[in-house]
Design a protein around this motif. Sequence first.
Motif, PDB file in Angstrom:
ATOM      1  N   VAL A 358       0.845  -1.207   0.000  1.00  0.00           N
ATOM      2  CA  VAL A 358       0.000   0.000   0.000  1.00  0.00           C
ATOM      3  C   VAL A 358       0.873   1.248   0.000  1.00  0.00           C
ATOM      4  N   HIS A 359       1.901   1.268   0.834  1.00  0.00           N
ATOM      5  CA  HIS A 359       2.767   2.442   0.903  1.00  0.00           C
ATOM      6  C   HIS A 359       3.568   2.635  -0.380  1.00  0.00           C
ATOM      7  N   GLU A 360       3.999   1.544  -0.995  1.00  0.00           N
ATOM      8  CA  GLU A 360       4.732   1.668  -2.252  1.00  0.00           C
ATOM      9  C   GLU A 360       3.824   2.135  -3.380  1.00  0.00           C
ATOM     10  N   SER A 365       6.729   7.326   1.757  1.00  0.00           N
ATOM     11  CA  SER A 365       7.845   6.790   2.526  1.00  0.00           C
ATOM     12  C   SER A 365       7.702   7.109   4.009  1.00  0.00           C
ATOM     13  N   GLY A 366       6.482   7.282   4.474  1.00  0.00           N
ATOM     14  CA  GLY A 366       6.242   7.613   5.878  1.00  0.00           C
ATOM     15  C   GLY A 366       6.894   6.658   6.854  1.00  0.00           C
ATOM     16  N   THR A 402      10.652   5.881  -9.356  1.00  0.00           N
ATOM     17  CA  THR A 402      11.113   4.701 -10.100  1.00  0.00           C
ATOM     18  C   THR A 402      11.781   3.641  -9.231  1.00  0.00           C
ATOM     19  N   LYS A 403      11.798   3.826  -7.905  1.00  0.00           N
ATOM     20  CA  LYS A 403      12.437   2.818  -7.052  1.00  0.00           C
ATOM     21  C   LYS A 403      11.599   2.585  -5.804  1.00  0.00           C
ATOM     22  N   ILE A 491       1.931   1.165 -10.659  1.00  0.00           N
ATOM     23  CA  ILE A 491       1.660  -0.278 -10.760  1.00  0.00           C
ATOM     24  C   ILE A 491       2.641  -0.920 -11.741  1.00  0.00           C
ATOM     25  N   LYS A 492       2.843  -0.270 -12.876  1.00  0.00           N
ATOM     26  CA  LYS A 492       3.790  -0.809 -13.869  1.00  0.00           C
ATOM     27  C   LYS A 492       5.218  -0.826 -13.321  1.00  0.00           C
ATOM     28  N   THR A 493       5.592   0.243 -12.614  1.00  0.00           N
ATOM     29  CA  THR A 493       6.940   0.318 -12.048  1.00  0.00           C
ATOM     30  C   THR A 493       7.167  -0.785 -11.028  1.00  0.00           C
ATOM     31  N   LEU A 494       6.203  -0.987 -10.119  1.00  0.00           N
ATOM     32  CA  LEU A 494       6.344  -2.028  -9.112  1.00  0.00           C
ATOM     33  C   LEU A 494       6.367  -3.419  -9.737  1.00  0.00           C
TER      34      LEU A 494
END
Length: 501
Positions: A358-360, A365-366, A402-403, A491-494
């Motif tokens: 969920v956080h990603e 980055s909490g 992107t990361k 979504i695509k990046t992950l």
Amino acid sequence: MDTFSKYCLFLLLLLVLSCTKEKGPQEIPVLAGFQSFSLSDGDAVYNAFEIADGHIYVSVPNGKDLRYLKATFLHDGKAVYVDKREQESGVTLVDFSRSTAPVRYNVVSKQGRENHYDVFLFDLPVVYIDTPGGQEIVDKENWIPEASIRIIDTDGSVALESGTSIKGRGNTTWEYPKKPYTLKLDSKQKVLGMPADKRWNLLANWADRTLMRNTAALAISARTKHLEWTPRGRHVEVILNGRYLGNYYLCEHIKIAKNRIPIREMDTAKDIEGEALTGGYMLEIDSHFDEPLKFRTPIRNLPVNLKSPDTDVRDVQFNYIRDYINTLESMLADEARLEAREYADYLDIDSFIDYFLVHELAEYSGPADDAYSSHVYKDMSGKLKAGPVWDFDRTTFKPNVTKFLNAGNALWYGYLFKDPVFVARLKEKWAESKPEFEKVVGDIEDITYEIRRSARYTIKMWPTDSRDNGDETMSFDDAALRLKNAYAERIKTLDVLIGSL
């Protein structure tokens, strides 16, 4: 007395009488006003549910064409105008589709004085809160008791009427111009279809141009399989002590309860040994570190606040949950014990994976940035579980991330990612959950449609100088589109990042 003296006395009496004579009703300046007001689009009539203090509130359903509405009204003045155009009740068409402001009606009295009414068209539930004597809410420590709350649903019906207490809430958000609040109803009540409870929050979302970063993140969480509870909520209009404050998110308060965090609530007087001592506990890992009972972990130095139980906590209970967390951290930090996967008896892997995802997906980055608003809990005889997710209104849903943001320095993920079994399960759960996460794109579109009218009023009322999200100078529609596109791209990046682990 001679004739001249009598004449002078007569003139003096006339002067006194003329000065003391009361003005007739027609000579007293008065303001005229509306006695009734409704709008019609040809298909239905929408009656005002409040006319007072220079405003008129009307519920008009979402999706209605606002360009050609007729107002039918009764007033006690000479004439009614909109933009210097005289209005004929039930006849004159008015365009209510203006992007940022209500339509202003002017009622002109028989003496020519104007009385202004701003007509707001709401398509969200309206929350009225009144404190005793209009008392201001000045802090987040002290409850104001004996307040009242009334909620008008979108069909004009009364959805809730109750006594309540109210105070401020939040940490950074309490310092903003548009204040968030927390409510404690006099009794457990269902609110806008959500399960009954006393405790509710009103999130202001002042720094969020879209007003829906929290809503979107909670929509992601609700589509996971192993976060046991995600706070539910509704976007509403708030009127506090007669003042319209704009769009808020009315949502469930984080607490242990049957319909919230679904674990056992401890009896601090009795649960002092054996199985009863093992739960339930709710913790917040947060650098504000502002709870009475708190500790820092010995290796990661994480700031752990005990949220529940929160009163009359025994030393044996506090020591138990502190030692449990510290033991877990020691297992993770020791390479041999990590390789032996001792931690798996202490930590629920699936909930921590869903919490990470969920956080990603929300690009927050909490948990890694000094650990803000990170919740975990433990039931009696159970493992430590992650959740619920919370606090996504700032630095989230940005394009071109992107990361990974939380795989290194967030909570205990730096250790967990060294465990091949954890990584394999992460890949497996991503493949299972990705179709559900893709549906959130549609959820974001639905939320945008739902709050568009309210957002335009609110953005006009509450301009923000925050630049945390990067969209604060955009229109609502442009900011909402940016959010949706950033999420779809994430979504695509992950998919690539997780696939390459």
